[in-house]
Design a protein around this motif. Structure first.
Motif, PDB file in Angstrom:
ATOM      1  N   LEU A 163      35.013 -33.870   7.687  1.00 55.36           N
ATOM      2  CA  LEU A 163      34.637 -33.206   8.625  1.00 55.36           C
ATOM      3  C   LEU A 163      33.451 -33.893   9.295  1.00 55.36           C
ATOM      4  O   LEU A 163      33.210 -33.652  10.396  1.00 55.36           O
TER       5      LEU A 163
ATOM      6  N   VAL B 268      32.207 -25.567  12.146  1.00 58.34           N
ATOM      7  CA  VAL B 268      33.013 -25.187  11.166  1.00 58.34           C
ATOM      8  C   VAL B 268      32.551 -24.172  10.351  1.00 58.34           C
ATOM      9  O   VAL B 268      31.374 -23.940   9.798  1.00 58.34           O
TER      10      VAL B 268
ATOM     11  N   CYS C 142      36.117 -23.284   5.350  1.00 65.51           N
ATOM     12  CA  CYS C 142      36.916 -24.150   4.644  1.00 65.51           C
ATOM     13  C   CYS C 142      37.412 -23.530   3.319  1.00 65.51           C
ATOM     14  O   CYS C 142      36.645 -23.290   2.319  1.00 65.51           O
TER      15      CYS C 142
ATOM     16  N   ILE D 110      41.031 -24.204   7.832  1.00 60.41           N
ATOM     17  CA  ILE D 110      39.898 -24.416   8.419  1.00 60.41           C
ATOM     18  C   ILE D 110      39.730 -23.591   9.446  1.00 60.41           C
ATOM     19  O   ILE D 110      40.609 -23.517  10.351  1.00 60.41           O
TER      20      ILE D 110
ATOM     21  N   MET E  39      37.157 -22.971  12.892  1.00 63.51           N
ATOM     22  CA  MET E  39      36.134 -23.830  13.518  1.00 63.51           C
ATOM     23  C   MET E  39      36.090 -23.078  15.136  1.00 63.51           C
ATOM     24  O   MET E  39      36.691 -22.567  15.436  1.00 63.51           O
TER      25      MET E  39
ATOM     26  N   VAL F  56      40.653 -33.177  13.184  1.00 67.15           N
ATOM     27  CA  VAL F  56      40.550 -32.489  11.850  1.00 67.15           C
ATOM     28  C   VAL F  56      41.716 -32.209  11.081  1.00 67.15           C
ATOM     29  O   VAL F  56      41.725 -32.752   9.878  1.00 67.15           O
TER      30      VAL F  56
END
Length: 182
Positions: free
Chosen positions: A89, A107, A110, A124, A126, A143
């Motif tokens: 990332l 972000v 996770c 994830i 974001m 990503v």
């Protein structure tokens, strides 16, 4: 790398216009100025004055070597997988800002979840610096692709959210320093 270098394209190359995210083809022989080379991709400005992003896989069109990603642990435990996810990332950059998406504070979360088949699903969450950012789908795809290719990752789900809205206060001290905000 962050700087300016004029380059004659060695072949036709697929690119994405910035900031709207529209795919385009830059023709062989066109002169572009390299704006930044970060996170495995290249941001260039064209003779017509617009910015475009060229994928690292097309580095040869610029006469450059493909970028090398950071060292990734081959270990298959949840902690190692999460560490690998955060490492990749940190190689994803907004093409207009010379700071990675982690240090920009894009972000939010996770999660590494065992999938029962000696692999892990990675979720994830974001955001983007602006809700209407045309490069959002491109960053999301970056990503997904990078994380999906990590050892022991069987599935990836990337959700882009706008609540809470991103603000400059979410940036790390490193990002603020890089952008001259300290």
């Amino acid at each position: 790398m962050y700087g300016r270098e004029d380059i004659v394209l060695r072949r036709d190359v697929n690119a994405v216009q910035i900031p709207d995210g529209t795919p385009c083809v830059l023709p062989q022989g066109q002169v572009v100025s390299l704006f930044q080379s970060l996170g495995g991709n290249f941001t260039v400005t064209t003779e017509r004055g617009y910015m475009a992003r060229i994928a690292g896989a097309d580095a040869d069109a610029l006469g450059k070597e493909p970028p090398i990603l950071p060292g990734i642990s081959p270990d298959a435990d949840a902690e190692s997988v999460e560490k690998n996810v955060w490492e990749v990332l940190r190689t994803v950059y907004d093409p207009e800002i010379p700071v990675n998406i982690v240090d920009l504070g894009l972000v939010y979360a996770c999660r590494v979840i065992p999938d029962g088949a000696d692999g892990f699903k990675v979720e994830i969450i974001m955001t983007l610096t602006a809700p209407g950012c045309g490069m959002g789908p491109v960053l999301q795809s970056d990503v997904e692709s990078l994380v999906k290719n990590l050892p022991s990752v069987s599935a990836v789900e990337v959700s882009v959210v706008f609540d809470p809205p991103w603000g400059r206060d979410m940036m790390s001290e490193v990002a603020k320093l890089q952008l001259g905000m300290l």
